[in-house]
Scaffold this motif. Structure first.
Motif, mmCIF file in Angstrom:
data_model
loop_
_atom_site.group_PDB
_atom_site.id
_atom_site.type_symbol
_atom_site.label_atom_id
_atom_site.label_comp_id
_atom_site.label_asym_id
_atom_site.label_seq_id
_atom_site.Cartn_x
_atom_site.Cartn_y
_atom_site.Cartn_z
ATOM 1 N N VAL A 226 42.873 50.823 40.979
ATOM 2 C CA VAL A 226 43.887 49.803 41.239
ATOM 3 C C VAL A 226 43.884 48.832 40.061
ATOM 4 O O VAL A 226 42.874 48.176 39.771
ATOM 5 N N TYR A 227 45.006 48.749 39.370
ATOM 6 C CA TYR A 227 45.119 47.920 38.172
ATOM 7 C C TYR A 227 45.876 46.637 38.493
ATOM 8 O O TYR A 227 46.922 46.669 39.153
ATOM 9 N N PHE A 228 45.350 45.518 38.031
ATOM 10 C CA PHE A 228 46.020 44.231 38.185
ATOM 11 C C PHE A 228 45.771 43.397 36.943
ATOM 12 O O PHE A 228 44.873 43.686 36.137
ATOM 13 N N SER A 229 46.590 42.366 36.764
ATOM 14 C CA SER A 229 46.557 41.585 35.524
ATOM 15 C C SER A 229 46.299 40.120 35.815
ATOM 16 O O SER A 229 46.716 39.586 36.854
ATOM 17 N N LEU A 230 45.612 39.481 34.884
ATOM 18 C CA LEU A 230 45.355 38.044 34.939
ATOM 19 C C LEU A 230 45.984 37.384 33.728
ATOM 20 O O LEU A 230 45.832 37.863 32.594
ATOM 21 N N ALA A 231 46.706 36.278 33.966
ATOM 22 C CA ALA A 231 47.207 35.476 32.857
ATOM 23 C C ALA A 231 46.028 34.817 32.139
ATOM 24 O O ALA A 231 44.898 34.795 32.634
ATOM 25 N N GLU A 232 46.303 34.273 30.971
ATOM 26 C CA GLU A 232 45.215 33.729 30.157
ATOM 27 C C GLU A 232 44.472 32.610 30.883
ATOM 28 O O GLU A 232 43.235 32.555 30.857
ATOM 29 N N ASN A 233 45.218 31.719 31.546
ATOM 30 C CA ASN A 233 44.559 30.627 32.274
ATOM 31 C C ASN A 233 43.722 31.166 33.435
ATOM 32 O O ASN A 233 42.600 30.706 33.679
ATOM 33 N N ASP A 234 44.268 32.158 34.148
ATOM 34 C CA ASP A 234 43.516 32.748 35.258
ATOM 35 C C ASP A 234 42.262 33.459 34.760
ATOM 36 O O ASP A 234 41.212 33.433 35.418
ATOM 37 N N PHE A 235 42.374 34.095 33.604
ATOM 38 C CA PHE A 235 41.215 34.803 33.066
ATOM 39 C C PHE A 235 40.126 33.822 32.630
ATOM 40 O O PHE A 235 38.931 34.083 32.809
ATOM 41 N N ASN A 236 40.534 32.679 32.073
ATOM 42 C CA ASN A 236 39.548 31.655 31.711
ATOM 43 C C ASN A 236 38.852 31.118 32.954
ATOM 44 O O ASN A 236 37.626 30.922 32.965
ATOM 45 N N SER A 237 39.610 30.889 34.023
ATOM 46 C CA SER A 237 39.001 30.453 35.288
ATOM 47 C C SER A 237 38.090 31.536 35.852
ATOM 48 O O SER A 237 37.027 31.245 36.403
ATOM 49 N N PHE A 238 38.517 32.777 35.707
ATOM 50 C CA PHE A 238 37.712 33.915 36.168
ATOM 51 C C PHE A 238 36.357 33.922 35.467
ATOM 52 O O PHE A 238 35.304 34.100 36.095
ATOM 53 N N ASN A 239 36.349 33.705 34.152
ATOM 54 C CA ASN A 239 35.093 33.690 33.403
ATOM 55 C C ASN A 239 34.220 32.501 33.770
ATOM 56 O O ASN A 239 32.988 32.600 33.769
ATOM 57 N N ASN A 240 34.858 31.372 34.103
ATOM 58 C CA ASN A 240 34.084 30.183 34.452
ATOM 59 C C ASN A 240 33.515 30.252 35.858
ATOM 60 O O ASN A 240 32.438 29.712 36.127
ATOM 61 N N ASN A 241 34.220 30.929 36.753
ATOM 62 C CA ASN A 241 33.808 30.949 38.154
ATOM 63 C C ASN A 241 32.755 32.000 38.466
ATOM 64 O O ASN A 241 31.999 31.859 39.430
ATOM 65 N N TYR A 242 32.716 33.069 37.664
ATOM 66 C CA TYR A 242 31.785 34.154 37.957
ATOM 67 C C TYR A 242 30.758 34.254 36.834
ATOM 68 O O TYR A 242 31.109 34.267 35.650
ATOM 69 N N PRO A 243 29.462 34.322 37.179
ATOM 70 C CA PRO A 243 28.410 34.298 36.161
ATOM 71 C C PRO A 243 28.363 35.588 35.363
ATOM 72 O O PRO A 243 28.797 36.645 35.804
ATOM 73 N N GLY A 244 27.775 35.460 34.155
ATOM 74 C CA GLY A 244 27.600 36.642 33.313
ATOM 75 C C GLY A 244 27.703 36.273 31.848
ATOM 76 O O GLY A 244 28.541 35.449 31.458
ATOM 77 N N ASN A 245 26.850 36.891 31.041
ATOM 78 C CA ASN A 245 26.856 36.614 29.607
ATOM 79 C C ASN A 245 27.833 37.493 28.835
ATOM 80 O O ASN A 245 28.135 37.220 27.681
ATOM 81 N N SER A 246 28.309 38.551 29.471
ATOM 82 C CA SER A 246 29.235 39.476 28.836
ATOM 83 C C SER A 246 30.117 40.079 29.923
ATOM 84 O O SER A 246 29.795 39.982 31.121
ATOM 85 N N PRO A 247 31.239 40.692 29.538
ATOM 86 C CA PRO A 247 32.076 41.325 30.569
ATOM 87 C C PRO A 247 31.318 42.340 31.413
ATOM 88 O O PRO A 247 31.488 42.384 32.638
ATOM 89 N N ALA A 248 30.474 43.153 30.780
ATOM 90 C CA ALA A 248 29.717 44.149 31.545
ATOM 91 C C ALA A 248 28.749 43.484 32.516
ATOM 92 O O ALA A 248 28.588 43.920 33.662
ATOM 93 N N ASP A 249 28.095 42.407 32.062
ATOM 94 C CA ASP A 249 27.169 41.686 32.933
ATOM 95 C C ASP A 249 27.921 40.984 34.063
ATOM 96 O O ASP A 249 27.455 40.931 35.202
ATOM 97 N N ARG A 250 29.108 40.459 33.750
ATOM 98 C CA ARG A 250 29.892 39.756 34.762
ATOM 99 C C ARG A 250 30.376 40.735 35.836
ATOM 100 O O ARG A 250 30.411 40.400 37.022
ATOM 101 N N ILE A 251 30.735 41.948 35.420
ATOM 102 C CA ILE A 251 31.194 42.949 36.382
ATOM 103 C C ILE A 251 30.111 43.266 37.403
ATOM 104 O O ILE A 251 30.383 43.464 38.588
ATOM 105 N N LYS A 252 28.852 43.282 36.970
ATOM 106 C CA LYS A 252 27.757 43.596 37.877
ATOM 107 C C LYS A 252 27.623 42.567 38.992
ATOM 108 O O LYS A 252 27.169 42.888 40.089
#
Length: 400
Positions: A226-252
C-alpha cells in the motif's frame, strides 16, 4: 348687548381650558401609578441563569490518527507478454482465474518454430559430419607427412579445416538450443502464482513481443503493498514524532498501521511500514512510503484504493470534546468557568484529533472547568448555574 355676548364667550373658553387641564392631569397621574405598580412585577419576571453541564479538563495518554490516501498493489504485478511472434492458437485460462507458477496460459502456433528447430538439427548433423570428414583428412595426411611423402603444409591445412568443422558444429548446437527456446516460448506460462486480469487478445489474434497491449496481467496478492505520500511538512513532522537515527532505524520503531477501505471499513489485519522512498517527487513535492499487509484470503486486489491510518501516541494529552467548542473567524473557542460562575470565551490551539475529541496544545490546562453543551447561547461574562456530575468528563472515550 354686544359686551355681554363677548363676556359669555370668554367665560366658555376659560371653562373649556380648565376642563382640558384637569383631564391631562388625571391622565398623567394614572400613567405614574401604573408604572409604579408594574416595576416590581418586571423585576420579579427576570429569568434565572441557565443550568449548563460543566466538567474539569482531564489529561492522559491518547493516540491520535492521521489518514493519507493510498493505492494498493500486489506483491508482484506483471504484464504477461509473448516472447515470439505468431497467431494465438488457444487461450487456456479465464479472466480472473487463479493460476500457479509454471502453468500454461496461452498457446502460440508452434509450426514455424518446430520447423526452425528441425532445420537447426539438420545443420548440426551436417556440421558433425564435416568434423568426421576433417578428421579423416588429418588421419590420412599424418603418416604421409611423417614419411615425407607430402609437405607438412597440407597436414596443417587439414588440421585447420578440422577446427573449423568443430566450430561450425558448436554454432549448430547453439542454433538448435535457440530454436528449442523459441519453440518453448510458444507456450506462454505464468512466472508467479496469482490472479489473471483481463485478456484483450482472443484466439486467432496475431501477437508479437513489440505489442503495446500485453496478453494479460498477473498479480501475486498473497501480500499487498500500500503506497501513500507525505508532503514535505508532514514528512518533517513524521521524522520528529517517531524516533530513529536513520530511515531504516525509524522504520523498525514505527507502530503498526491500519488500512481504511473505500467503504470506510477497516481492514481486519494491521500492516507495517517497510519502505521510505529515497527522494521527493519533483512534480508533487511529496515523498512515497509503503506499508505491507498480509492478504491470505485475497480480499485486497491490485488497483484498490483506501487510506492509511497512522497513529501517534501523545503522553499527557489534553482532549476537549468537539461538541464543547465553537468556531469563530478561523479560531476555535471553549467557554471556561470562572469566579462567580461567570463564563469566559477562551481560544484554544488544536494539534490533532482523536475520535470525537480535539487534542489541545494551548488555551486550557488540566483542571480547568469548561462548559460541555449549550454554548451556542453563551456570551462573554454571562452567569450560569454550573451542573457538575461525577460521570461527566471533558474527555470523551475514543475507540479506534
Amino acid at each position: 348687548m354686544k359686551s355681554l355676548h363677548r363676556l359669555f364667550l370668554l367665560f366658555n373658553t376659560v371653562k373649556r381650558f380648565t376642563f382640558v387641564k384637569y383631564t391631562f392631569a388625571l391622565a398623567f397621574a394614572a400613567i405614574v401609578l401604573a408604572s409604579c405598580k408594574s416595576a416590581p412585577q418586571q423585576g420579579a419576571a427576570a429569568p434565572p441563569p441557565p443550568v449548563l453541564p460543566v466538567s474539569s479538563v482531564n489529561g492522559g495518554a491518547e493516540t491520535t490518527y492521521i489518514e493519507y490516501p493510498a493505492s494498493i498493489q500486489g506483491a508482484v504485478d506483471i504484464d504477461v507478454r509473448p516472447q515470439v511472434s505468431g497467431y494465438l492458437q488457444s487461450v487456456l485460462v479465464n479472466e480472473g482465474a487463479y493460476v500457479t507458477a509454471g502453468q500454461t496460459l496461452f498457446k502460440i502456433n508452434e509450426n514455424p518454430y518446430r520447423e526452425a528447430l528441425n532445420n537447426a538439427k539438420a545443420s548440426l548433423h551436417a556440421a558433425e559430419a564435416a568434423i568426421l570428414n576433417a578428421q579423416l583428412e588429418v588421419d590420412k595426411l599424418t603418416p604421409l607427412v611423417q614419411n615425407k611423402v607430402v609437405s607438412d603444409i597440407q597436414l596443417k591445412t587439414a588440421k585447420t579445416a578440422y577446427k573449423i568443422a568443430q566450430a561450425n558444429a558448436e554454432q549448430a548446437k547453439a542454433n538448435v538450443a535457440s530454436a528449442q527456446i523459441n519453440l518453448g516460448y510458444t507456450n506462454v506460462k505464468a512466472t508467479v502464482s496469482g490472479y489473471i486480469g483481463r485478456i484483450p487478445k482472443k484466439q486467432g489474434s496475431l501477437v508479437s513481443p513489440t505489442d503495446q497491449v500485453a496478453l494479460t496481467q498477473l498479480s501475486d496478492i498473497h501480500e499487498v503493498h500500500v503506497y501513500f505520500s507525505l508532503a514535505e511538512n508532514d514528512f518533517n513532522s513524521f521524522n520528529n514524532n517517531y524516533p530513529g537515527n536513520s530511515p531504516a532505524d525509524r522504520i523498525k520503531h514505527l507502530p503498526a498501521v491500519e488500512l481504511v477501505l473505500a467503504d470506510n471499513s477497516t481492514y481486519p489485519v494491521k500492516g507495517k511500514i517497510d519502505m521510505i522512498d529515497g527522494q521527493f517527487d519533483k512534480n508533487t513535492g511529496a515523498i512515497t512510503l509503503r506499508a505491507s499487509f498480509p492478504n491470505a484470503n485475497g480480499v485486497l486486489r491490485s488497483g484498490n484504493t483506501g487510506k492509511i491510518r497512522l497513529g501517534l501516541l501523545h503522553n499527557d494529552a489534553i482532549l476537549v470534546p468537539q461538541s464543547a467548542t465553537v468556531e469563530m473567524q478561523d479560531k476555535v473557542f471553549v467557554f471556561t468557568l470562572g469566579d462567580s460562575s461567570k463564563v469566559k470565551k477562551q481560544a484554544i490551539t488544536i494539534v490533532g484529533k482523536a475520535g470525537e475529541n480535539y487534542l489541545i496544545k494551548e488555551g486550557v490546562k488540566v483542571g480547568d472547568q469548561i462548559v460541555l453543551s449549550g454554548i451556542d447561547k453563551l456570551q462573554e461574562g454571562m452567569v450560569i448555574q454550573p451542573q457538575k456530575a461525577a460521570d461527566k468528563v471533558a474527555v470523551a472515550n475514543t475507540k479506534k
